[in-house]
Design a protein around this motif. Structure first.
Motif, PDB file in Angstrom:
ATOM      1  N   PRO A   1      -7.664  -8.405  12.936  1.00 40.19           N
ATOM      2  CA  PRO A   1      -8.531  -8.286  14.128  1.00 40.19           C
ATOM      3  C   PRO A   1      -9.581  -7.187  13.991  1.00 40.19           C
ATOM      4  N   LEU A   2      -9.199  -6.024  13.439  1.00 39.17           N
ATOM      5  CA  LEU A   2     -10.160  -4.931  13.226  1.00 39.17           C
ATOM      6  C   LEU A   2     -11.219  -5.359  12.217  1.00 39.17           C
ATOM      7  N   ALA A   3     -10.780  -6.052  11.156  1.00 37.25           N
ATOM      8  CA  ALA A   3     -11.725  -6.502  10.136  1.00 37.25           C
ATOM      9  C   ALA A   3     -12.733  -7.491  10.714  1.00 37.25           C
ATOM     10  N   GLN A   4     -12.260  -8.414  11.529  1.00 36.74           N
ATOM     11  CA  GLN A   4     -13.166  -9.390  12.136  1.00 36.74           C
ATOM     12  C   GLN A   4     -14.140  -8.713  13.085  1.00 36.74           C
ATOM     13  N   GLU A   5     -13.662  -7.719  13.809  1.00 40.12           N
ATOM     14  CA  GLU A   5     -14.517  -6.998  14.761  1.00 40.12           C
ATOM     15  C   GLU A   5     -15.642  -6.251  14.051  1.00 40.12           C
ATOM     16  N   THR A   6     -15.353  -5.728  12.861  1.00 35.16           N
ATOM     17  CA  THR A   6     -16.352  -4.950  12.123  1.00 35.16           C
ATOM     18  C   THR A   6     -17.123  -5.778  11.101  1.00 35.16           C
ATOM     19  N   GLY A   7     -16.799  -7.068  10.982  1.00 37.41           N
ATOM     20  CA  GLY A   7     -17.522  -7.932  10.056  1.00 37.41           C
ATOM     21  C   GLY A   7     -17.155  -7.710   8.608  1.00 37.41           C
ATOM     22  N   VAL A   8     -15.903  -7.314   8.351  1.00 37.86           N
ATOM     23  CA  VAL A   8     -15.427  -7.053   6.989  1.00 37.86           C
ATOM     24  C   VAL A   8     -14.349  -8.075   6.633  1.00 37.86           C
ATOM     25  N   GLU A   9     -14.368  -8.545   5.404  1.00 39.96           N
ATOM     26  CA  GLU A   9     -13.354  -9.491   4.932  1.00 39.96           C
ATOM     27  C   GLU A   9     -12.254  -8.736   4.187  1.00 39.96           C
ATOM     28  N   VAL A  10     -11.005  -8.971   4.575  1.00 37.34           N
ATOM     29  CA  VAL A  10      -9.864  -8.342   3.906  1.00 37.34           C
ATOM     30  C   VAL A  10      -9.107  -9.414   3.130  1.00 37.34           C
ATOM     31  N   THR A  11      -8.961  -9.202   1.820  1.00 39.17           N
ATOM     32  CA  THR A  11      -8.237 -10.159   0.978  1.00 39.17           C
ATOM     33  C   THR A  11      -7.097  -9.437   0.262  1.00 39.17           C
ATOM     34  N   THR A  12      -6.141 -10.214  -0.213  1.00 38.40           N
ATOM     35  CA  THR A  12      -5.015  -9.645  -0.967  1.00 38.40           C
ATOM     36  C   THR A  12      -4.843 -10.371  -2.293  1.00 38.40           C
ATOM     37  N   GLU A  13      -4.407  -9.619  -3.287  1.00 38.47           N
ATOM     38  CA  GLU A  13      -4.045 -10.190  -4.586  1.00 38.47           C
ATOM     39  C   GLU A  13      -2.641  -9.708  -4.904  1.00 38.47           C
ATOM     40  N   LEU A  14      -1.654 -10.584  -4.690  1.00 40.92           N
ATOM     41  CA  LEU A  14      -0.258 -10.187  -4.789  1.00 40.92           C
ATOM     42  C   LEU A  14       0.488 -11.085  -5.766  1.00 40.92           C
ATOM     43  N   PRO A  15       1.465 -10.522  -6.453  1.00 35.69           N
ATOM     44  CA  PRO A  15       2.257 -11.345  -7.373  1.00 35.69           C
ATOM     45  C   PRO A  15       3.143 -12.315  -6.607  1.00 35.69           C
ATOM     46  N   ALA A  16       3.531 -13.384  -7.283  1.00 32.32           N
ATOM     47  CA  ALA A  16       4.461 -14.327  -6.671  1.00 32.32           C
ATOM     48  C   ALA A  16       5.842 -13.683  -6.586  1.00 32.32           C
ATOM     49  N   GLY A  17       6.603 -14.089  -5.629  1.00 30.32           N
ATOM     50  CA  GLY A  17       7.952 -13.543  -5.495  1.00 30.32           C
ATOM     51  C   GLY A  17       7.945 -12.196  -4.802  1.00 30.32           C
ATOM     52  N   THR A  18       8.888 -11.341  -5.179  1.00 28.90           N
ATOM     53  CA  THR A  18       9.030 -10.030  -4.543  1.00 28.90           C
ATOM     54  C   THR A  18       8.836  -8.919  -5.569  1.00 28.90           C
ATOM     55  N   THR A  19       8.469  -7.752  -5.074  1.00 28.81           N
ATOM     56  CA  THR A  19       8.383  -6.547  -5.904  1.00 28.81           C
ATOM     57  C   THR A  19       9.103  -5.444  -5.149  1.00 28.81           C
ATOM     58  N   ASP A  20      10.323  -5.159  -5.554  1.00 29.64           N
ATOM     59  CA  ASP A  20      11.166  -4.206  -4.834  1.00 29.64           C
ATOM     60  C   ASP A  20      11.078  -2.812  -5.454  1.00 29.64           C
ATOM     61  N   ILE A  21      10.981  -1.797  -4.588  1.00 28.39           N
ATOM     62  CA  ILE A  21      11.044  -0.401  -5.028  1.00 28.39           C
ATOM     63  C   ILE A  21      11.874   0.381  -4.006  1.00 28.39           C
ATOM     64  N   LEU A  22      12.234   1.616  -4.369  1.00 33.73           N
ATOM     65  CA  LEU A  22      12.872   2.503  -3.409  1.00 33.73           C
ATOM     66  C   LEU A  22      11.777   3.202  -2.606  1.00 33.73           C
ATOM     67  N   GLY A  23      11.857   3.083  -1.288  1.00 36.70           N
ATOM     68  CA  GLY A  23      10.811   3.680  -0.476  1.00 36.70           C
ATOM     69  C   GLY A  23      11.177   3.712   0.990  1.00 36.70           C
ATOM     70  N   ASP A  24      10.288   4.314   1.773  1.00 35.28           N
ATOM     71  CA  ASP A  24      10.430   4.378   3.226  1.00 35.28           C
ATOM     72  C   ASP A  24       9.446   3.374   3.814  1.00 35.28           C
ATOM     73  N   THR A  25       9.959   2.333   4.445  1.00 34.71           N
ATOM     74  CA  THR A  25       9.109   1.249   4.938  1.00 34.71           C
ATOM     75  C   THR A  25       8.021   1.754   5.876  1.00 34.71           C
ATOM     76  N   ASP A  26       8.407   2.542   6.878  1.00 32.14           N
ATOM     77  CA  ASP A  26       7.429   3.007   7.866  1.00 32.14           C
ATOM     78  C   ASP A  26       6.359   3.879   7.227  1.00 32.14           C
ATOM     79  N   GLN A  27       6.759   4.750   6.303  1.00 31.58           N
ATOM     80  CA  GLN A  27       5.781   5.638   5.679  1.00 31.58           C
ATOM     81  C   GLN A  27       4.837   4.876   4.756  1.00 31.58           C
ATOM     82  N   LEU A  28       5.352   3.951   3.972  1.00 31.04           N
ATOM     83  CA  LEU A  28       4.474   3.184   3.090  1.00 31.04           C
ATOM     84  C   LEU A  28       3.562   2.257   3.893  1.00 31.04           C
TER      85      LEU A  28
END
Length: 345
Positions: A205-232
């Motif tokens: 919604p923020l991107a559409q409001e400002t006229g910016v396109e947001v895209t992602t390039e992600l691997p198939a499947g999952t990529t697990d690491i040790l981390g803090d969900t909220d902080q990341l």
């Protein structure tokens, strides 16, 4: 048998020297030679330590037989340094004179300066909206009491200023929590692919409001690491939000994830999160300071977009907590890339 002065000062784990009863330096350890000069032994102490406060402390120790203290300022070639000098008279086992020690307080002085700067910055950031709110309240109670149009306009500005203070307090609390937990490594296993996809979707919604396109390039499947969900999630939101707000209408913001692969900077296998935009870029002079608290490239523009100047400082501390690294590359007129490298294990 009394120990020679040289062996005594050599055993002191800081710059130290011994001044004899004739007021000449009879011994100095290697740290003192590095600080004051390699040819100070045999010279009168006044010629080696030319700062008045330090000389007064030494002279007081000779004259009154009581310890003296002072501050000695120097420079190590990279930064200004500050030492707490103690001059203590000695007269035992054949030793007679004054031992002078230099305790490095540079880091303490730097921390104190950071604290003063932080308080000054917070006070300044809060003072501006508070002054505006007080002014509008006085106006609404007086000249604009019966002016409906002015009242609505002033209330809108007051709401904006109140929201600004709320964002600042929120970011200050967030920064405080992150700093408190920085030495505690996260133990939760999370899927970065799902987290990035979810974050990018929430910012559409923020991107559409400002006229910016947001895209992602992600691997198939999952990529697990040790981390803090909220902080990341906070790292991703801050980086993508900044890119969207400052890239400008018509720009593209791409969020990509690669790895695991060997990463020398984390001394093992890691993953890379890149947030790249095609905006105006950042002048190289600003890049080393981007993660400083309250540092802004364009203060007025940042405040207009709701920035507090703390977002990248929070990102830095979260990445540090995850034992990762943060890099920034930018070319004026072409765009900016923020890269977060996190351990894969």
């Amino acid at each position: 048998m009394a120990a020679p002065p040289g062996s005594v000062v050599a055993a002191i784990p800081m710059p130290a020297l011994m001044i004899g009863a004739d007021e000449r330096i009879v011994a100095a350890n290697q740290e003192a030679l590095t600080l004051l000069g390699s040819a100070i032994e045999g010279r009168h102490f006044i010629t080696a330590m030319r700062q008045p406060q330090t000389l007064d402390a030494v002279e007081n120790a000779f004259r009154s037989g009581t310890p003296g203290e002072a501050v000695y300022l120097s420079n190590d070639g990279r930064q200004d340094t500050s030492f707490r000098v103690t001059a203590r008279p000695v007269s035992e086992g054949g030793l007679s004179g004054v031992i002078v020690c230099f305790e490095d307080e540079t880091h303490r002085a730097h921390a104190e300066q950071m604290r003063r700067d932080f308080v000054a910055n917070v006070s300044h950031e809060l003072k501006t909206p508070l002054t505006a709110l007080i002014g509008f309240i006085d106006t609404l109670r007086g000249p604009a009491r019966a002016d409906a149009a002015a009242r609505d306009r002033f209330l809108g500005i007051m709401e904006s200023e109140a929201n600004r203070m709320n964002r600042l307090v929120r970011d200050l609390l967030s920064l405080s929590r992150v700093e408190a937990e920085e030495r505690v490594r996260p133990t939760e296993r999370i899927d970065l692919v799902a987290l990035i996809r979810e974050t990018a979707r929430s910012l559409q919604p923020l991107a559409q409001e400002t006229g910016v396109e947001v895209t992602t390039e992600l691997p198939a499947g999952t990529t697990d690491i040790l981390g803090d969900t909220d902080q990341l999630r906070q790292v991703l939101v801050n980086l993508v939000e900044n890119a969207v707000k400052y890239a400008g209408a018509g720009a593209v913001v791409r969020v990509s994830l690669t790895g695991p692969a060997y990463e020398p900077r984390v001394r093992g296998y890691g993953v890379r999160i890149r947030v790249t935009d095609t905006g105006p870029g950042i002048d190289p002079v600003h890049i080393p300071r981007l993660t400083e608290r309250f540092y802004r490239i364009d203060t007025h523009r940042s405040r207009e977009r709701g920035g507090t100047g703390l977002g990248l400082a929070i990102v830095k501390h979260i990445v540090n907590r995850h034992r990762g690294r943060l890099f920034v590359e930018s070319t004026l007129g072409e765009g900016t890339e923020f890269t977060v490298v996190l351990p894969a294990g």
